[in-house]
Design a protein around this motif. Structure first.
Motif, PDB file in Angstrom:
ATOM      1  N   SER A   1      15.909 -24.765 -15.989  1.00 31.24           N
ATOM      2  CA  SER A   1      15.575 -25.813 -16.958  1.00 31.24           C
ATOM      3  C   SER A   1      16.287 -25.618 -18.288  1.00 31.24           C
ATOM      4  N   LEU A   2      16.906 -24.442 -18.492  1.00 27.73           N
ATOM      5  CA  LEU A   2      17.657 -24.172 -19.714  1.00 27.73           C
ATOM      6  C   LEU A   2      19.096 -24.657 -19.586  1.00 27.73           C
ATOM      7  N   ASP A   3      19.317 -25.670 -18.798  1.00 26.08           N
ATOM      8  CA  ASP A   3      20.616 -26.307 -18.599  1.00 26.08           C
ATOM      9  C   ASP A   3      21.611 -25.381 -17.906  1.00 26.08           C
ATOM     10  N   VAL A   4      21.141 -24.691 -16.873  1.00 20.59           N
ATOM     11  CA  VAL A   4      22.024 -23.892 -16.025  1.00 20.59           C
ATOM     12  C   VAL A   4      22.566 -24.808 -14.933  1.00 20.59           C
ATOM     13  N   CYS A   5      23.874 -25.073 -14.948  1.00 18.08           N
ATOM     14  CA  CYS A   5      24.518 -25.917 -13.940  1.00 18.08           C
ATOM     15  C   CYS A   5      23.723 -27.197 -13.703  1.00 18.08           C
ATOM     16  N   GLY A   6      23.526 -27.951 -14.778  1.00 22.31           N
ATOM     17  CA  GLY A   6      22.689 -29.148 -14.699  1.00 22.31           C
ATOM     18  C   GLY A   6      23.132 -30.145 -13.649  1.00 22.31           C
ATOM     19  N   SER A   7      24.430 -30.260 -13.403  1.00 14.79           N
ATOM     20  CA  SER A   7      24.904 -31.235 -12.419  1.00 14.79           C
ATOM     21  C   SER A   7      24.287 -30.993 -11.047  1.00 14.79           C
ATOM     22  N   MET A   8      24.041 -29.720 -10.712  1.00 14.72           N
ATOM     23  CA  MET A   8      23.442 -29.384  -9.431  1.00 14.72           C
ATOM     24  C   MET A   8      21.971 -29.015  -9.541  1.00 14.72           C
ATOM     25  N   LEU A   9      21.577 -28.282 -10.579  1.00 12.15           N
ATOM     26  CA  LEU A   9      20.257 -27.658 -10.609  1.00 12.15           C
ATOM     27  C   LEU A   9      19.218 -28.410 -11.428  1.00 12.15           C
ATOM     28  N   ALA A  10      19.602 -29.463 -12.127  1.00  8.23           N
ATOM     29  CA  ALA A  10      18.612 -30.231 -12.883  1.00  8.23           C
ATOM     30  C   ALA A  10      17.560 -30.801 -11.933  1.00  8.23           C
ATOM     31  N   ALA A  11      16.295 -30.818 -12.399  1.00  6.18           N
ATOM     32  CA  ALA A  11      15.189 -31.351 -11.603  1.00  6.18           C
ATOM     33  C   ALA A  11      15.243 -30.826 -10.169  1.00  6.18           C
TER      34      ALA A  11
END
Length: 301
Positions: free
Chosen positions: A211-221
């Motif tokens: 949730s700390l914006d780690v690889c948001g393209s894949m890991l968000a939500a």
């Protein structure tokens, strides 16, 4: 008269035999006996043996420079939010990891004959500079693991275009060849980020860190399984596949370059092989698996 008839009959029989069974034969009669002689065959020269192709690859290089990103720096392998180069799959000195450098040079030579030039957070656009720095060391082998951060952006729209990725990788090899023309290059495929998501999303710790914006393209939500979320993750995975295709194609044009054949992409990292702090980067055990894959490919004749 009987003698002449016998002679003509014999000559005709010999000629018929030559035509039917020996295409290279001709019935010639000479002298009073009329003896049939086979035509002299011209011997064909024996072709020289075809030389075996000589491989330019040395399975036992004497020095190593590693370029890449956080994976090669062993980020989060030893402590939270920190590099741990001693545990690097490529150049580490941790006996538990048994890095590529340890396998090639042993404990006495690993530190003095290998250099870790990777940088956490680096993308492919930075690789030409890293390659130039590697060339200055005149290594016999350069390992490359770069590109995951080109796909791991806040949103899929920010991923590096494939052709930009290709141009940077081509430039990287050109920079290396300008300074170290005979250096060998081992190119690792990028890991399957969607598979890492599927493995790590079961961890409450992993989800909290993501949730700390780690690889948001894949890991968000990470718990969102809606069609839109699945389409987003598939889009990122497809880009990783395209990046790996670029690595394979560009490497194939260099006689001293070896691609891992997709081995890292196909490797199934289990929970214990991912960092307990972010459930995304390889742990020490995961780094050891990367070292095994690299050594197997590099040492093959």
């Amino acid at each position: 008269m009987r003698g002449r008839r016998r002679f003509r009959t014999t000559a005709a029989a010999v000629a018929l035999l030559c035509v039917a069974a020996l295409p290279g034969c001709s019935a010639e009669t000479g002298g009073p006996g009329g003896v049939a002689r086979p035509a002299a065959a011209t011997p064909k020269p024996t072709p020289p043996p075809t030389p075996k192709p000589t491989s330019l690859w040395n399975p036992s290089p004497g020095s190593l420079a590693a370029v890449g990103d956080s994976i090669t720096r062993a980020f989060d392998a030893c402590s939270v939010l920190a590099d741990c180069p001693e545990a690097s799959w490529a150049t580490g000195t941790d006996a538990g990891v048994n890095s590529l450098a340890l396998r090639l040079f042993g404990p006495a030579g690993a530190a003095g004959r290998s250099w870790n030039l990777a940088r956490t957070g680096a993308r492919m656009a930075e690789l030409p500079g890293q390659m130039a720095a590697a060339a200055a060391r005149r290594p016999e082998l350069v390992t490359v693991m770069m590109g995951a951060n080109d796909a791991c952006r806040a949103r899929p729209e920010q991923m590096t275009p494939v052709e930009e990725f290709r141009a940077s990788f081509r430039d990287s090899l050109a920079r290396l060849r300008a300074g170290a023309p005979k250096a060998q290059v081992y190119v690792s495929s990028l890991p399957d980020l969607k598979r890492l998501w599927a493995t790590g999303r079961v961890s409450p710790t992993g989800r909290q860190v993501w949730s700390l914006d780690v690889c948001g393209s894949m890991l968000a939500a990470p718990e969102d399984l809606s069609p839109a979320a699945e389409e987003r993750r598939t889009r990122v995975r497809d880009r990783v596949v395209a990046y790996n295709r670029v690595l394979r194609e560009v490497c194939a044009k260099d006689a001293r370059c070896r691609y891992d054949g997709g081995a890292v992409f196909g490797f199934r990292f289990e929970g214990g092989q991912l960092s307990p702090w972010d459930w995304f980067h390889p742990s020490r055990d995961g780094q050891a698996r990367l070292a095994e894959i690299a050594y197997r490919r590099i040492s093959a004749r």
